[in-house]
Design a protein around this motif. Sequence first.
Motif, PDB file in Angstrom:
ATOM      1  N   PRO A  64      11.085  -9.142   5.203  1.00  0.00           N
ATOM      2  CA  PRO A  64      11.905 -10.015   6.057  1.00  0.00           C
ATOM      3  C   PRO A  64      11.128 -10.598   7.238  1.00  0.00           C
ATOM      4  O   PRO A  64      11.454 -11.687   7.715  1.00  0.00           O
ATOM      5  CB  PRO A  64      13.023  -9.085   6.543  1.00  0.00           C
ATOM      6  N   MET A  65      10.095  -9.883   7.691  1.00  0.00           N
ATOM      7  CA  MET A  65       9.286 -10.406   8.788  1.00  0.00           C
ATOM      8  C   MET A  65       8.532 -11.664   8.358  1.00  0.00           C
ATOM      9  O   MET A  65       8.096 -12.455   9.194  1.00  0.00           O
ATOM     10  CB  MET A  65       8.295  -9.342   9.266  1.00  0.00           C
ATOM     11  N   LYS A  66       8.391 -11.843   7.030  1.00  0.00           N
ATOM     12  CA  LYS A  66       7.747 -13.042   6.492  1.00  0.00           C
ATOM     13  C   LYS A  66       8.769 -14.022   5.918  1.00  0.00           C
ATOM     14  O   LYS A  66       8.410 -14.987   5.242  1.00  0.00           O
ATOM     15  CB  LYS A  66       6.747 -12.648   5.400  1.00  0.00           C
ATOM     16  N   GLY A  67      10.068 -13.734   6.153  1.00  0.00           N
ATOM     17  CA  GLY A  67      11.110 -14.637   5.686  1.00  0.00           C
ATOM     18  C   GLY A  67      11.558 -14.403   4.265  1.00  0.00           C
ATOM     19  O   GLY A  67      12.231 -15.252   3.676  1.00  0.00           O
ATOM     20  N   HIS A  68      11.206 -13.246   3.673  1.00  0.00           N
ATOM     21  CA  HIS A  68      11.606 -12.930   2.302  1.00  0.00           C
ATOM     22  C   HIS A  68      12.665 -11.833   2.320  1.00  0.00           C
ATOM     23  O   HIS A  68      12.523 -10.839   3.035  1.00  0.00           O
ATOM     24  CB  HIS A  68      10.411 -12.452   1.476  1.00  0.00           C
ATOM     25  N   PHE A  69      13.709 -12.015   1.500  1.00  0.00           N
ATOM     26  CA  PHE A  69      14.744 -10.993   1.402  1.00  0.00           C
ATOM     27  C   PHE A  69      14.389 -10.039   0.264  1.00  0.00           C
ATOM     28  O   PHE A  69      14.290 -10.456  -0.889  1.00  0.00           O
ATOM     29  CB  PHE A  69      16.111 -11.624   1.143  1.00  0.00           C
ATOM     30  N   ASN A  85      11.056  -3.216   2.736  1.00  0.00           N
ATOM     31  CA  ASN A  85      12.279  -3.720   3.364  1.00  0.00           C
ATOM     32  C   ASN A  85      12.053  -4.097   4.821  1.00  0.00           C
ATOM     33  O   ASN A  85      12.852  -4.835   5.406  1.00  0.00           O
ATOM     34  CB  ASN A  85      13.391  -2.670   3.281  1.00  0.00           C
ATOM     35  N   TYR A  86      10.994  -3.577   5.403  1.00  0.00           N
ATOM     36  CA  TYR A  86      10.627  -3.960   6.770  1.00  0.00           C
ATOM     37  C   TYR A  86       9.668  -5.147   6.767  1.00  0.00           C
ATOM     38  O   TYR A  86       9.863  -6.130   7.487  1.00  0.00           O
ATOM     39  CB  TYR A  86       9.988  -2.773   7.499  1.00  0.00           C
ATOM     40  N   TRP A  87       8.618  -5.058   5.933  1.00  0.00           N
ATOM     41  CA  TRP A  87       7.576  -6.086   5.955  1.00  0.00           C
ATOM     42  C   TRP A  87       8.063  -7.456   5.482  1.00  0.00           C
ATOM     43  O   TRP A  87       7.769  -8.478   6.113  1.00  0.00           O
ATOM     44  CB  TRP A  87       6.405  -5.658   5.068  1.00  0.00           C
ATOM     45  N   MET A  93      17.362   3.474   4.017  1.00  0.00           N
ATOM     46  CA  MET A  93      16.690   2.184   3.874  1.00  0.00           C
ATOM     47  C   MET A  93      16.163   1.748   5.232  1.00  0.00           C
ATOM     48  O   MET A  93      16.904   1.668   6.203  1.00  0.00           O
ATOM     49  CB  MET A  93      17.676   1.147   3.330  1.00  0.00           C
ATOM     50  N   LEU A  94      14.859   1.480   5.321  1.00  0.00           N
ATOM     51  CA  LEU A  94      14.251   1.062   6.572  1.00  0.00           C
ATOM     52  C   LEU A  94      14.463  -0.435   6.724  1.00  0.00           C
ATOM     53  O   LEU A  94      13.779  -1.238   6.109  1.00  0.00           O
ATOM     54  CB  LEU A  94      12.755   1.396   6.564  1.00  0.00           C
ATOM     55  N   LEU A  95      15.441  -0.816   7.542  1.00  0.00           N
ATOM     56  CA  LEU A  95      15.734  -2.231   7.727  1.00  0.00           C
ATOM     57  C   LEU A  95      15.357  -2.665   9.129  1.00  0.00           C
ATOM     58  O   LEU A  95      15.698  -2.006  10.110  1.00  0.00           O
ATOM     59  CB  LEU A  95      17.221  -2.516   7.511  1.00  0.00           C
ATOM     60  N   SER A  96      14.644  -3.775   9.228  1.00  0.00           N
ATOM     61  CA  SER A  96      14.415  -4.376  10.527  1.00  0.00           C
ATOM     62  C   SER A  96      15.692  -5.104  10.931  1.00  0.00           C
ATOM     63  O   SER A  96      16.586  -5.336  10.117  1.00  0.00           O
ATOM     64  CB  SER A  96      13.252  -5.369  10.451  1.00  0.00           C
ATOM     65  N   THR A  97      15.798  -5.472  12.200  1.00  0.00           N
ATOM     66  CA  THR A  97      16.967  -6.227  12.637  1.00  0.00           C
ATOM     67  C   THR A  97      17.036  -7.564  11.914  1.00  0.00           C
ATOM     68  O   THR A  97      18.116  -8.075  11.628  1.00  0.00           O
ATOM     69  CB  THR A  97      16.910  -6.451  14.155  1.00  0.00           C
ATOM     70  N   THR A  98      15.880  -8.141  11.570  1.00  0.00           N
ATOM     71  CA  THR A  98      15.847  -9.398  10.815  1.00  0.00           C
ATOM     72  C   THR A  98      16.447  -9.211   9.434  1.00  0.00           C
ATOM     73  O   THR A  98      17.260 -10.017   8.970  1.00  0.00           O
ATOM     74  CB  THR A  98      14.395  -9.899  10.674  1.00  0.00           C
ATOM     75  N   ASN A 122      11.183  -4.180  16.601  1.00  0.00           N
ATOM     76  CA  ASN A 122      11.885  -4.810  15.484  1.00  0.00           C
ATOM     77  C   ASN A 122      12.681  -3.879  14.582  1.00  0.00           C
ATOM     78  O   ASN A 122      13.597  -4.334  13.893  1.00  0.00           O
ATOM     79  CB  ASN A 122      10.879  -5.583  14.618  1.00  0.00           C
ATOM     80  N   ILE A 123      12.339  -2.595  14.532  1.00  0.00           N
ATOM     81  CA  ILE A 123      13.094  -1.686  13.668  1.00  0.00           C
ATOM     82  C   ILE A 123      14.477  -1.439  14.261  1.00  0.00           C
ATOM     83  O   ILE A 123      14.634  -1.295  15.477  1.00  0.00           O
ATOM     84  CB  ILE A 123      12.335  -0.358  13.473  1.00  0.00           C
ATOM     85  N   ASP A 124      15.469  -1.401  13.411  1.00  0.00           N
ATOM     86  CA  ASP A 124      16.841  -1.128  13.831  1.00  0.00           C
ATOM     87  C   ASP A 124      16.995   0.393  13.953  1.00  0.00           C
ATOM     88  O   ASP A 124      17.396   1.070  13.014  1.00  0.00           O
ATOM     89  CB  ASP A 124      17.816  -1.699  12.801  1.00  0.00           C
ATOM     90  N   TRP A 125      16.667   0.939  15.108  1.00  0.00           N
ATOM     91  CA  TRP A 125      16.674   2.389  15.314  1.00  0.00           C
ATOM     92  C   TRP A 125      18.102   2.914  15.327  1.00  0.00           C
ATOM     93  O   TRP A 125      18.963   2.403  16.040  1.00  0.00           O
ATOM     94  CB  TRP A 125      15.975   2.745  16.632  1.00  0.00           C
ATOM     95  N   ASN A 126      18.342   3.944  14.516  1.00  0.00           N
ATOM     96  CA  ASN A 126      19.684   4.523  14.425  1.00  0.00           C
ATOM     97  C   ASN A 126      19.584   5.893  13.762  1.00  0.00           C
ATOM     98  O   ASN A 126      18.491   6.474  13.696  1.00  0.00           O
ATOM     99  CB  ASN A 126      20.620   3.591  13.635  1.00  0.00           C
TER     100      ASN A 126
END
Length: 321
Positions: free
Chosen positions: A310-315, A306-308, A1-6, A171-175
């Motif tokens: 949350p950057m707009k405030g949507h889960f 999943n990245y885009w 799952m590509l999750l941003s830190t947000t 912004n991407i949570d690199w791991n």
Amino acid sequence: MLLSTTARSMLRRAVSTGKSTALKALVTGSSSSFRPFMTNSKHQPYYTTAATSQPLFGSNTTVQTRFKSSKVAALETAQEGRDAYQISETLQGTDACLRAGLDRLGITNPSTLYRNLSYPELYEHEKQNQEGAVAKAEYGDTFAVDTGKYTGRSPKDRFIVMNPGSETAENIDWNDINQPTTPEVYKELYDKAVAHFNTLDKAYVFDGYCGTSLDTRRKIRFVHEMSWQQHFVTNMFIRPEDSSELQDFDPDFTVINCCSQVDEEWKKHNLNSETAVVFNVEEKTAVIFGTWYGGENKKGIFSLMNYWLPMKGHFPMHCSA
């Protein structure tokens, strides 16, 4: 799952409330709360497995046919309009790629493009191309395919381009899941994908949407070698309601799927194997090599959402597009 830190922060807050059992099960990987095959009289199973199996491709591989219950059959009867959906077009001629907009990707050779074919049309193409086998079932013929050694996604072969100084780099949570690769590696893979499609006489194109909300939905495009993969994304994503939506269609993201090709230089590219699923968010494109598994198409776009979002405030929630 590509999750941003947000997104990861939003997820942790949601779980910490303790009010969402389904969300907790999703995060922890627990499936104990879910019973997809209910067997009592009140909840009939959606599928029952037939006792017979059929050979696939004339090999030792077999397909086990599953029959749908009367509950699902009744539901499908109410959806008879699905097969009546028809906005498909076949573009032919030396300017086919230009008319479909594939020339902007560098794809110019295919002189026949099948765009947004209907389910019956895709079924005929699957049979004509001998991409699998027809499994006979009580509710009708079903097309079965062999996805090779991958019967699921290959997460260790999924990479995201880390473009220095970009929004995604920050912004991407690199791991170990969101693995980075370089713009230089991506350019070589992208050029390889385009070169492959420029050896083909025909290709399949799906233009549609991910997301039902007009405020957050994204226009997406898939370019495929195989008609059955077009069938998969046609079923997974939202189709345009009218052919006028295909005019001057400008996708927010494009996936070029070269499932029949592999990355022979994967060691040089510092990847995990000859299979490569690589996304370049800034370039708005992705390439797929070495895996026939259809779910890579769907999961790739869902990961981007999943990245885009949350950057707009949507889960975002992982569900049907």
